[in-house]
Design an enzyme around this catalytic site. Structure first.
Site, PDB file in Angstrom:
ATOM      1  CB  SER A 140      -0.866   0.011   1.260  1.00 26.34           C
ATOM      2  OG  SER A 140      -1.488   1.262   1.415  1.00 26.34           O
ATOM      3  CE1 TYR A 153      -3.789  -1.941   5.183  1.00 27.82           C
ATOM      4  CE2 TYR A 153      -2.967   0.167   4.398  1.00 27.82           C
ATOM      5  CZ  TYR A 153      -3.564  -1.056   4.150  1.00 27.82           C
ATOM      6  OH  TYR A 153      -3.937  -1.379   2.864  1.00 27.82           O
TER       7      TYR A 153
HETATM    8  P1  NDP Z   1     -11.636  -5.723   0.783  1.00 27.99           P
HETATM    9  O1  NDP Z   1     -11.993  -5.406   2.190  1.00 27.99           O
HETATM   10  O2  NDP Z   1     -12.555  -5.323  -0.320  1.00 27.99           O
HETATM   11  O3  NDP Z   1     -11.385  -7.304   0.641  1.00 27.99           O
HETATM   12  C1  NDP Z   1     -10.536  -7.967   1.530  1.00 27.99           C
HETATM   13  C2  NDP Z   1     -10.467  -9.431   1.172  1.00 27.99           C
HETATM   14  O4  NDP Z   1      -9.538 -10.049   2.082  1.00 27.99           O
HETATM   15  C3  NDP Z   1     -11.780 -10.154   1.330  1.00 27.99           C
HETATM   16  O5  NDP Z   1     -11.842 -11.168   0.351  1.00 27.99           O
HETATM   17  C4  NDP Z   1     -11.665 -10.781   2.729  1.00 27.99           C
HETATM   18  O6  NDP Z   1     -12.432 -11.959   2.861  1.00 27.99           O
HETATM   19  C5  NDP Z   1     -10.185 -11.126   2.738  1.00 27.99           C
HETATM   20  N1  NDP Z   1      -9.632 -11.276   4.071  1.00 27.99           N
HETATM   21  C6  NDP Z   1      -9.553 -10.343   5.057  1.00 27.99           C
HETATM   22  N2  NDP Z   1      -8.937 -10.863   6.120  1.00 27.99           N
HETATM   23  C7  NDP Z   1      -8.612 -12.141   5.807  1.00 27.99           C
HETATM   24  C8  NDP Z   1      -7.961 -13.197   6.500  1.00 27.99           C
HETATM   25  N3  NDP Z   1      -7.524 -13.045   7.751  1.00 27.99           N
HETATM   26  N4  NDP Z   1      -7.791 -14.385   5.869  1.00 27.99           N
HETATM   27  C9  NDP Z   1      -8.234 -14.559   4.610  1.00 27.99           C
HETATM   28  N5  NDP Z   1      -8.862 -13.608   3.908  1.00 27.99           N
HETATM   29  C10 NDP Z   1      -9.047 -12.421   4.502  1.00 27.99           C
HETATM   30  O7  NDP Z   1     -10.183  -5.119   0.602  1.00 27.99           O
HETATM   31  P2  NDP Z   1      -9.399  -4.575  -0.687  1.00 27.99           P
HETATM   32  O8  NDP Z   1      -9.741  -5.385  -1.865  1.00 27.99           O
HETATM   33  O9  NDP Z   1      -9.550  -3.111  -0.711  1.00 27.99           O
HETATM   34  O10 NDP Z   1      -7.903  -4.883  -0.230  1.00 27.99           O
HETATM   35  C11 NDP Z   1      -7.137  -5.959  -0.729  1.00 27.99           C
HETATM   36  C12 NDP Z   1      -5.679  -5.715  -0.401  1.00 27.99           C
HETATM   37  O11 NDP Z   1      -5.265  -4.489  -0.987  1.00 27.99           O
HETATM   38  C13 NDP Z   1      -5.395  -5.585   1.095  1.00 27.99           C
HETATM   39  O12 NDP Z   1      -4.170  -6.207   1.398  1.00 27.99           O
HETATM   40  C14 NDP Z   1      -5.303  -4.098   1.302  1.00 27.99           C
HETATM   41  O13 NDP Z   1      -4.511  -3.785   2.406  1.00 27.99           O
HETATM   42  C15 NDP Z   1      -4.688  -3.659  -0.008  1.00 27.99           C
HETATM   43  N6  NDP Z   1      -4.907  -2.249  -0.353  1.00 27.99           N
HETATM   44  C16 NDP Z   1      -6.168  -1.750  -0.584  1.00 27.99           C
HETATM   45  C17 NDP Z   1      -6.326  -0.413  -0.926  1.00 27.99           C
HETATM   46  C18 NDP Z   1      -7.665   0.204  -1.209  1.00 27.99           C
HETATM   47  O14 NDP Z   1      -7.727   1.434  -1.367  1.00 27.99           O
HETATM   48  N7  NDP Z   1      -8.728  -0.523  -1.330  1.00 27.99           N
HETATM   49  C19 NDP Z   1      -5.165   0.478  -1.021  1.00 27.99           C
HETATM   50  C20 NDP Z   1      -3.903  -0.154  -0.782  1.00 27.99           C
HETATM   51  C21 NDP Z   1      -3.799  -1.458  -0.458  1.00 27.99           C
HETATM   52  P3  NDP Z   1     -13.724 -12.011   3.847  1.00 27.99           P
HETATM   53  O15 NDP Z   1     -14.666 -10.981   3.349  1.00 27.99           O
HETATM   54  O16 NDP Z   1     -14.225 -13.394   3.697  1.00 27.99           O
HETATM   55  O17 NDP Z   1     -13.169 -11.683   5.218  1.00 27.99           O
END
Ligand code: NDP
Length: 243
Positions: A140, A153
């Protein structure tokens, strides 16, 4: 008969991970789709993967739980080794440091760093035998520059950038390429409560990114076009941080 190449995407049930899974399926990968609890959302992604003509195996487990991770992956890894691993699962628990609770610190480090360690170690042990593979860690902008309210984070994502580089140096000779993709503000659940009028002025392109714009870079990194690229952090942020 040659089996299809597999990509394992963690946190693939929605947001960026879902877009990555679908993009990689369109590139020809069968998908192992991890998520924690969103089974319906994961089933929708699986349907899109299958519509692209590929198989999708749903793998519900918490990447922060070493035992659950091992139980889910080990039986599969005995039979097949993914060509690509995308460590994407994650969440933020924002709070100013003065108010941050111990669990908010620990949970965020656990999902991003322990999760990376647990999943990658199991997959890597197989990749080194095959002498090929791509590992992509979703980091990120917060791991590259300061962001108030995100001490936990930022620490986790900066840690993951460090791990990306060291692992890249360790396994380059085994033809395993390890890179980080660093999204800025991307339209997903994670940022749905952030006020747009505060975010947009920070982005030279004056718009929020789409998950597919991150997925396109991951697709490239998993392709035959990215054979001499390792240990890098590739930002997809509309210019919000130019490192
Ligand atoms: P979302 O919240 O939309 O999706 C997160 C996903 O991760 C879901 O599928 C969730 O599954 C899964 N998840 C969360 N915790 C766990 C866990 N402990 N084990 C397995 N699966 C897990 O997030 P984003 O798509 O926005 O983010 C994806 C990645 O991108 C992250 O690493 C985030 O830090 C990074 N990111 C996002 C940004 C943004 O602006 N959106 C910016 C920079 C980085 P479930 O729903 O089943 O828990």
């Amino acid at each position: 008969m040659e089996e299809n190449r597999v990509a394992l995407v963690t946190g693939g049930s929605r947001g960026i991970g879902a877009a990555i899974a679908i993009a990689l399926a369109r590139d020809g990968f069968d998908i192992w789709l991890n998520f924690r609890q969103g089974r319906d959302a994961a089933a929708t992604v699986a349907a899109a993967v299958m519509a692209a003509g590929r198989q999708c195996r749903l793998l519900p487990f918490d990447v922060a739980d070493p035992q659950a991770t091992q139980e889910a992956l080990e039986p599969l890894l005995e039979k097949q080794t993914p060509f690509a691993l995308v460590n994407n699962a994650g969440f933020a628990r924002d709070a100013l440091m003065i108010w941050m609770r111990q669990e908010e610190w620990k949970d965020v480090l656990a999902v991003h760093l322990d999760g990376f360690f647990q999943v990658t170690k199991l997959v890597l042990n197989q990749m080194v035998k095959k002498k090929e593979g791509r590992i992509i860690n979703i980091v990120s902008t917060s791991g590259q520059t300061g962001m108030p309210g995100q001490v936990n984070y930022s620490a986790a994502k900066a840690g993951l950038i460090g791990a990306t580089r060291s692992l890249a140096a360790e396994v380059a000779r085994r033809n395993i390429l390890v890179n980080a993709v660093s999204p800025g503000f991307i339209e997903t659940e994670m940022i749905k409560d952030l006020p747009r009028e505060r975010i947009l002025p920070m982005i030279p392109m004056r718009r929020i990114g789409q998950p597919e714009e991150v997925a396109g870079v991951v697709s490239f990194l998993c392709s035959g076009q990215a054979t001499y690229l390792t240990g890098q952090v590739i930002a997809v942020n509309g210019g919000s941080y130019m490192g």
